[in-house]
Design a protein around this motif. Sequence first.
Motif, mmCIF file in Angstrom:
data_model
loop_
_atom_site.group_PDB
_atom_site.id
_atom_site.type_symbol
_atom_site.label_atom_id
_atom_site.label_comp_id
_atom_site.label_asym_id
_atom_site.label_seq_id
_atom_site.Cartn_x
_atom_site.Cartn_y
_atom_site.Cartn_z
ATOM 1 N N VAL A 1 17.492 8.263 -2.269
ATOM 2 C CA VAL A 1 16.421 7.365 -1.409
ATOM 3 C C VAL A 1 17.114 6.125 -0.914
ATOM 4 O O VAL A 1 17.003 5.534 0.087
ATOM 5 N N GLU A 2 17.897 5.523 -2.189
ATOM 6 C CA GLU A 2 18.303 3.863 -1.722
ATOM 7 C C GLU A 2 19.429 4.222 -0.618
ATOM 8 O O GLU A 2 19.486 3.262 0.274
ATOM 9 N N VAL A 3 20.238 5.082 -0.629
ATOM 10 C CA VAL A 3 21.220 5.368 0.179
ATOM 11 C C VAL A 3 20.601 5.459 1.558
ATOM 12 O O VAL A 3 20.899 4.878 2.683
ATOM 13 N N HIS A 4 19.539 6.392 1.807
ATOM 14 C CA HIS A 4 18.982 6.537 3.118
ATOM 15 C C HIS A 4 18.501 5.300 3.671
ATOM 16 O O HIS A 4 18.390 4.990 4.911
ATOM 17 N N ASN A 5 17.574 4.571 2.689
ATOM 18 C CA ASN A 5 16.943 3.319 3.079
ATOM 19 C C ASN A 5 17.901 2.446 3.656
ATOM 20 O O ASN A 5 17.674 1.409 4.575
ATOM 21 N N ARG A 6 18.828 2.279 2.923
ATOM 22 C CA ARG A 6 20.027 1.298 3.388
ATOM 23 C C ARG A 6 20.914 1.745 4.856
ATOM 24 O O ARG A 6 21.190 0.614 5.448
ATOM 25 N N LEU A 7 21.016 3.061 4.604
ATOM 26 C CA LEU A 7 21.829 3.596 5.881
ATOM 27 C C LEU A 7 21.115 3.274 7.235
ATOM 28 O O LEU A 7 21.438 2.858 8.151
ATOM 29 N N ILE A 8 19.666 3.586 7.062
ATOM 30 C CA ILE A 8 18.738 3.436 8.470
ATOM 31 C C ILE A 8 18.898 1.839 8.977
ATOM 32 O O ILE A 8 18.753 1.676 10.126
ATOM 33 N N GLU A 9 18.911 0.917 7.945
ATOM 34 C CA GLU A 9 19.123 -0.424 8.522
ATOM 35 C C GLU A 9 20.434 -0.718 9.176
ATOM 36 O O GLU A 9 20.712 -1.616 10.033
#
Length: 154
Positions: free
Chosen positions: A57-65
């Motif tokens: 979840v953290e990787v996804h949330n940071r990636l989309i930024e």
Amino acid sequence: MGGRAPCGFPDVKAGVIERLAMHCNRVPRGVELGVHLCYGSYGGRHWKEPESTANMVEVHNRLIEELDRPLAYIHMPVPVGRKDEAYFAPLRELKLRRQTKLFLGLVHDSDGVEGTRQRIAVAAKYAGDFGIAAECGFGRRPPGNDPELVAHTL
């Protein structure tokens, strides 16, 4: 496999996200882009079993930024033994964009339709709309095993 391979950058997560975003942003906009957050498949096993969906979840949330293009889907593996709420609870923090579909890799050939349904029931408490998939796809599986896995998709 014990431990991790050495990494050439000090902040591993930031380095992975930076490189993943760079590669994703190079995919032409007319091409559907999806990301499988992989824990490896060394000899048919993860190099490390995910403790929960929190890291993904953290990787996804940071990636989309960091993306300057749409992400069509994000795929997260679910180990066969994880039918517990602690594994899925971090999905509440997932910041999916309107155009991004979540796929959970909760289909396994080792525990059949019943195991898949149990994982779906728990995941549904924490993720609204999601698709189902094999834990790590078909890429590293012996081709003869695919029909059996597909039969377990309900």
